[in-house]
Design a protein around this motif. Structure first.
Motif, short mmCIF file in Angstrom:
data_model
loop_
_atom_site.label_atom_id
_atom_site.label_comp_id
_atom_site.label_asym_id
_atom_site.label_seq_id
_atom_site.Cartn_x
_atom_site.Cartn_y
_atom_site.Cartn_z
N SER A 1 -15.36 -2.35 -3.14
CA SER A 1 -15.58 -1.88 -1.78
C SER A 1 -16.60 -2.69 -0.99
N ASN A 2 -17.48 -3.40 -1.67
CA ASN A 2 -18.56 -4.10 -0.99
C ASN A 2 -18.50 -5.60 -1.30
N SER A 3 -18.71 -6.40 -0.27
CA SER A 3 -18.68 -7.84 -0.46
C SER A 3 -19.52 -8.50 0.63
N THR A 4 -20.24 -9.55 0.26
CA THR A 4 -21.00 -10.33 1.22
C THR A 4 -20.49 -11.76 1.32
N VAL A 5 -19.33 -12.02 0.71
CA VAL A 5 -18.71 -13.35 0.77
C VAL A 5 -17.32 -13.21 1.38
N PRO A 6 -16.78 -14.27 1.96
CA PRO A 6 -15.45 -14.19 2.56
C PRO A 6 -14.38 -13.80 1.54
N LYS A 7 -13.45 -12.94 1.97
CA LYS A 7 -12.32 -12.52 1.13
C LYS A 7 -11.04 -12.67 1.95
N SER A 8 -9.99 -13.17 1.32
CA SER A 8 -8.72 -13.37 2.00
C SER A 8 -7.66 -12.47 1.40
N TYR A 9 -6.75 -11.99 2.25
CA TYR A 9 -5.70 -11.07 1.84
C TYR A 9 -4.37 -11.55 2.41
N MET A 10 -3.27 -11.09 1.76
CA MET A 10 -1.94 -11.41 2.23
C MET A 10 -1.02 -10.23 1.96
N ALA A 11 -0.11 -9.96 2.89
CA ALA A 11 0.90 -8.93 2.71
C ALA A 11 2.23 -9.46 3.25
N ILE A 12 3.33 -8.89 2.76
CA ILE A 12 4.67 -9.33 3.13
C ILE A 12 5.45 -8.17 3.72
N ASP A 13 6.12 -8.43 4.84
CA ASP A 13 7.13 -7.51 5.35
C ASP A 13 8.49 -8.14 5.07
N PRO A 14 9.19 -7.66 4.03
CA PRO A 14 10.45 -8.31 3.63
C PRO A 14 11.61 -8.03 4.57
N SER A 15 11.48 -7.01 5.44
CA SER A 15 12.59 -6.63 6.32
C SER A 15 12.09 -6.52 7.76
N PRO A 16 11.72 -7.63 8.37
CA PRO A 16 11.17 -7.58 9.72
C PRO A 16 12.24 -7.25 10.76
N LEU A 17 11.78 -6.87 11.93
CA LEU A 17 12.69 -6.62 13.04
C LEU A 17 13.16 -7.95 13.61
N GLY A 18 14.36 -7.96 14.19
CA GLY A 18 14.83 -9.14 14.87
C GLY A 18 14.09 -9.32 16.19
N GLY A 19 13.94 -10.55 16.63
CA GLY A 19 13.22 -10.80 17.87
C GLY A 19 11.72 -10.71 17.67
N THR A 20 11.00 -10.31 18.72
CA THR A 20 9.55 -10.24 18.67
C THR A 20 9.08 -8.82 18.37
N SER A 21 8.19 -8.70 17.41
CA SER A 21 7.54 -7.43 17.10
C SER A 21 6.05 -7.70 16.92
N TYR A 22 5.29 -6.63 16.69
CA TYR A 22 3.83 -6.73 16.66
C TYR A 22 3.28 -6.11 15.37
N TYR A 23 2.29 -6.79 14.79
CA TYR A 23 1.65 -6.31 13.57
C TYR A 23 0.16 -6.11 13.84
N ARG A 24 -0.37 -5.01 13.31
CA ARG A 24 -1.80 -4.78 13.44
C ARG A 24 -2.37 -4.34 12.09
N LEU A 25 -3.68 -4.51 11.96
CA LEU A 25 -4.39 -4.19 10.74
C LEU A 25 -5.15 -2.88 10.92
N LYS A 26 -5.00 -1.98 9.97
CA LYS A 26 -5.74 -0.72 9.94
C LYS A 26 -6.69 -0.78 8.75
N GLN A 27 -7.99 -0.63 9.02
CA GLN A 27 -8.99 -0.65 7.95
C GLN A 27 -9.46 0.77 7.69
N ILE A 28 -9.62 1.13 6.42
CA ILE A 28 -9.97 2.49 6.02
C ILE A 28 -11.28 2.46 5.23
#
Length: 497
Positions: free
Chosen positions: A366-393
């Motif tokens: 839960s705690n970090s003072t150094v940079p951390k990188s993440y990746m996620a995949i949407d295997p079934s995206p919408l056609g055309g343009t859509s929008y993605y946002r990040l929710k932090q909990i």
């Protein structure tokens, strides 16, 4: 061309000057005055120049008793403009370039929109800008680049910066200087945010998941000399009050992006504050936090935006489409009590976001003072343009949303249902479908007994479309959604849980 002691009048047209023009009396143009070069001299008398729009590509000179009146257009030029006397508004106007004037009077009910520029008052008089009606100066730029500046210097007095919202609401900022100390030129910028406190000032990633406790507005104050710490009063409008109310405990808080805090109880917080709920104001005694973004919080007093480091400092968030799937990448600089992230997708970037991926952390992560990188995949995206946002909990359940990013993935592939999104509150569903051309389509939502719960014909556009169906009064269960055009009917299952 030289008009001495008489009137120069152009009716219903543009006065175009490509040389020198001196006006010692009155000059009126019907549409615009364009000074393409040379010198426009307002003379040695109290000249009055009246125009709808004013474009200054040459040099403007004259005396401080002259007046330029703009009746509803723009003030612009090839570089910063100095008006030697007074600026008056007889209609709404805007700046297309930064402008310095001695005074601004007779605003009345009119509005002057800064448009990312600075309006500087060269006079140190407290009456250098006045208004008698509901008009004022509109800053309202999320870059905090639209500034109203005042060359106050060592003058003592009460300086009211008459800022208003885009809708005309009063958000005047007041500075009270004393002791003959130098503040140089003081300037103010402000803008309204949405209910999630976005867009945020540069360098601010979020407000610790307490949007319901934070006023929907940001400010930033500046000065060019640092010996004067004036008393400052910030004002907001009713529509910007936090959803949990609590105006009586409102305090201003300043950002310190270097240490990732809004308020640490000492160096980053404006102190000596008092709130006036009836006036929608907070007054800060001996304000010194110039050059730092400000907002207000009512979450239990000073420090409500977080006496600890910000839970997550986001430094990068992107989404891209490759081989028919969307890859989402994000990077954090620091994390405190972070439970994890969810990726949400929307067709229009404004509504009906649905989770498409998640990454939750173990407690020891839960705690970090150094940079951390993440990746996620949407295997079934919408056609055309859509929008993605990040929710932090947070570990305590508090959440924070970061601004969405657009991504285009594939084109139209015939008439078909792309996805069915069931909103988390079960109040509605969103059905995304593609069609090759503009056409009328007809949809139905049917329960297991064959009864129609919803049906409608809609005008679909070529490309990606979305249908929103209210399910607030629909029982839980399995339903069938069908949509058809002239050639084809497609059906998919909907599960309401």
């Amino acid at each position: 061309m030289h008009a001495v002691g008489t009137a120069l009048y152009v009716s219903g047209g543009t006065l175009y000057v490509d040389g020198d023009l001196t006006v010692d009396g009155d000059a009126t143009t019907g549409d615009a005055l364009i000074a393409a070069g040379g010198t426009l001299n307002l003379g040695t008398a109290a000249a009055n120049l009246r125009t709808q729009s004013f474009q200054m590509n040459g040099t403007l000179s004259g005396n401080s008793a002259s007046t330029v009146t703009v009746s509803g257009g723009s003030i612009t030029g090839s570089s910063a403009i100095t008006i030697p006397g007074n600026l008056t508004l007889s209609g709404n106007a805007s700046l297309g370039q930064s402008v310095t004037v001695t005074t601004v009077t007779a605003i009345g009910t009119n509005q002057l929109t800064l448009g990312g520029n600075t309006l500087t008052l060269a006079s140190s008089s407290t009456a250098a800008i006045t208004k008698s009606g509901a008009g004022g100066v509109i800053s309202e730029s999320s870059t905090l680049a639209s500034k109203l500046a005042w060359a106050i210097g060592t003058t003592n007095g009460t300086y009211a910066f008459p800022l208003i919202t885009s809708g005309g609401g009063d958000v005047t900022v007041t500075m009270v200087t004393s002791g003959g100390l130098d503040i140089g030129t003081a300037s103010v910028a402000t803008y309204a945010s949405n209910s999630a406190n976005s867009p945020k000032p540069t360098g601010i990633t979020h407000v610790s998941g307490v949007s319901d406790q934070v006023v929907d507005r940001y400010w930033e104050l500046f000065r060019t000399a640092a010996t004067q710490n004036p008393d400052v009063t910030l004002k907001y409008v009713d529509g910007e009050i936090p959803s949990n109310g609590g105006e009586a405990s409102m305090v201003a808080q300043s950002a310190n992006t270097g240490s990732n805090v809004w308020y640490d109880g000492s160096t980053t917080a404006p102190s000596g504050q008092s709130a006036n709920a009836g006036a929608n104001t907070v007054t800060i005694t001996a304000f010194s936090r110039f050059g730092s973004p400000l907002t207000m919080s009512n979450g239990g007093g000073a420090g409500a935006l977080g006496a600890a480091p910000l839970p997550v400092e986001l430094t990068h968030f992107s989404a891209s489409c490759t081989d028919g799937q969307v890859t989402i990448n994000w990077t954090t600089a620091t994390e405190t009590d972070n439970h994890g992230f969810e990726i949400e997708r929307s067709l229009d970037g404004q509504s009906n976001f649905a989770m498409v991926a998640s990454q939750y952390l173990q407690e020891y992560e839960s705690n970090s003072t150094v940079p951390k990188s993440y990746m996620a995949i949407d295997p079934s995206p919408l056609g055309g343009t859509s929008y993605y946002r990040l929710k932090q909990i947070d570990n305590n359940g508090a959440t924070e949303y970061f601004d969405p990013v657009p991504v285009s993935c594939g084109g139209v592939t015939g008439f078909d249902i792309t996805s069915i999104i069931t909103n988390g509150d079960e109040q509605s569903i969103g059905v995304v479908f593609n069609t090759d051309e503009d056409e009328i389509v007809y949809y139905t939502l049917i329960d297991y007994r064959g009864q129609r719960i919803a049906e409608q014909s809609i005008n679909a556009k070529a490309g990606t479309n979305q249908v929103i169906i209210s399910t607030a009064t629909v029982n839980k269960g399995i339903y069938l959604f069908s949509i058809k055009n002239k050639q084809k009917t497609v059906t998919d299952k909907v599960v309401l849980q």
